[in-house]
Write an enzyme that holds these catalytic residues in place. Sequence first.
Site, mmCIF file in Angstrom:
data_model
loop_
_atom_site.group_PDB
_atom_site.id
_atom_site.type_symbol
_atom_site.label_atom_id
_atom_site.label_comp_id
_atom_site.label_asym_id
_atom_site.label_seq_id
_atom_site.Cartn_x
_atom_site.Cartn_y
_atom_site.Cartn_z
ATOM 1 N N LYS A 21 -83.484 6.323 50.016
ATOM 2 C CA LYS A 21 -83.370 7.291 48.920
ATOM 3 C C LYS A 21 -84.702 7.417 48.191
ATOM 4 C CE LYS A 21 -78.435 6.601 48.213
ATOM 5 N NZ LYS A 21 -77.375 5.788 47.615
ATOM 6 N N GLN A 49 -76.040 2.191 42.796
ATOM 7 C CA GLN A 49 -75.550 1.983 44.157
ATOM 8 C C GLN A 49 -74.260 1.153 44.132
ATOM 9 O OE1 GLN A 49 -76.848 3.408 46.896
ATOM 10 N NE2 GLN A 49 -75.392 2.431 48.273
ATOM 11 N N ASP A 77 -74.359 11.452 41.465
ATOM 12 C CA ASP A 77 -73.323 11.054 42.423
ATOM 13 C C ASP A 77 -72.030 11.849 42.210
ATOM 14 O OD1 ASP A 77 -73.816 9.121 44.396
ATOM 15 O OD2 ASP A 77 -73.913 7.511 42.913
HETATM 16 N N1 GUN Z 1 -72.243 3.483 48.278
HETATM 17 C C1 GUN Z 1 -71.839 4.109 49.400
HETATM 18 N N2 GUN Z 1 -71.968 5.455 49.274
HETATM 19 C C2 GUN Z 1 -72.456 5.665 48.030
HETATM 20 C C3 GUN Z 1 -72.803 6.843 47.321
HETATM 21 O O1 GUN Z 1 -72.669 7.978 47.794
HETATM 22 N N3 GUN Z 1 -73.271 6.642 46.056
HETATM 23 C C4 GUN Z 1 -73.401 5.404 45.502
HETATM 24 N N4 GUN Z 1 -73.846 5.327 44.252
HETATM 25 N N5 GUN Z 1 -73.085 4.296 46.139
HETATM 26 C C5 GUN Z 1 -72.616 4.424 47.397
#
Ligand code: GUN
Length: 297
Positions: A54, A98, A121
């Site tokens: 990311k 995350q 998100d």
């Molecule tokens: N963990 C797995 N997928 C995601 C996501 O799309 N966003 C976040 N913040 N954590 C995750």
Amino acid sequence: MAAQIINGKAFAASVRKKVGEHVARLKSEHDIIPGLAVVLVGEDPASQVYVRSKGKQTAEVGMKSIEHKLKANISERELLALIKLLNEDETIHGILVQLPLPKHLNEDLVINSIDPAKDVDGFHISNVGLLGTGQKSMVPCTPLGCLMLLRDHHRSLSGLDAVVIGRSNIVGKPMAQLLLGESCTVTIAHSRTKDLPDVIRRADIVIAAVGRPEMVVGDWIKPGATVIDVGINRIDKPEGGTRLVGDADFSSCSEVSGAITPVPGGVGPMTIACLLANTVTACCRSHDLKEPDGLTV
Ligand code: GUN
């Protein structure tokens, strides 16, 4: 007839290009640089890989990228204090914590402490409610990516039967809301669904998001249906080593379906591309500027 392979990798590259162009325009015309903060708690290896990716892709499109790597035993109070700082930081337009978080942290409390306008998100309860009522919101990245691929493949989704397998807050539920918004007839199937194969056989669109390797097989697929495979599962190869597979059995499903996303190279690359898209969208909204076309619903 063999299915058309939906190339998520190429589509994600086109989304990143569009984001990069918009970022350049924001900088040259308004002296604004969109900023994304990613918060990682603990040392889960899969999460570390995602977070690194990311950060790298955020910087590649010209945005500001900051990472906060916190110890697994950080207190809830300390984490909430960091989020408060990021909420107040005008150079940060998107905040992502995350998931999953270590067990001693209340995930709902943490997510709901993020400013909804910076919740790239789309997990904050306000954004969930806005999406559910068809209002402008931040849309969760993976479902948004799936919808972009579906819109690109189908001229119209209106009236199609869609079955979403999986009811997670991250994928299944928001995916169902997005498909409802496209006027699909939506079924959410899950581990307790009776006669899952029969339910799936009615679908024009199958979204597989269960986290079980190669569970959906070709015999369950209506001929010509579109299969969007959200699963990313690492399995052992008989000859040793491992390989990535989806929640759909690619070999049998691609013989029956009209179109299918591969794993890897399908939905996966779309998730981070949509995170970048959401960050530039959040930045434009915060400055009351026109949002880029085609990067959100
Ligand atoms: N963990 C797995 N997928 C995601 C996501 O799309 N966003 C976040 N913040 N954590 C995750």
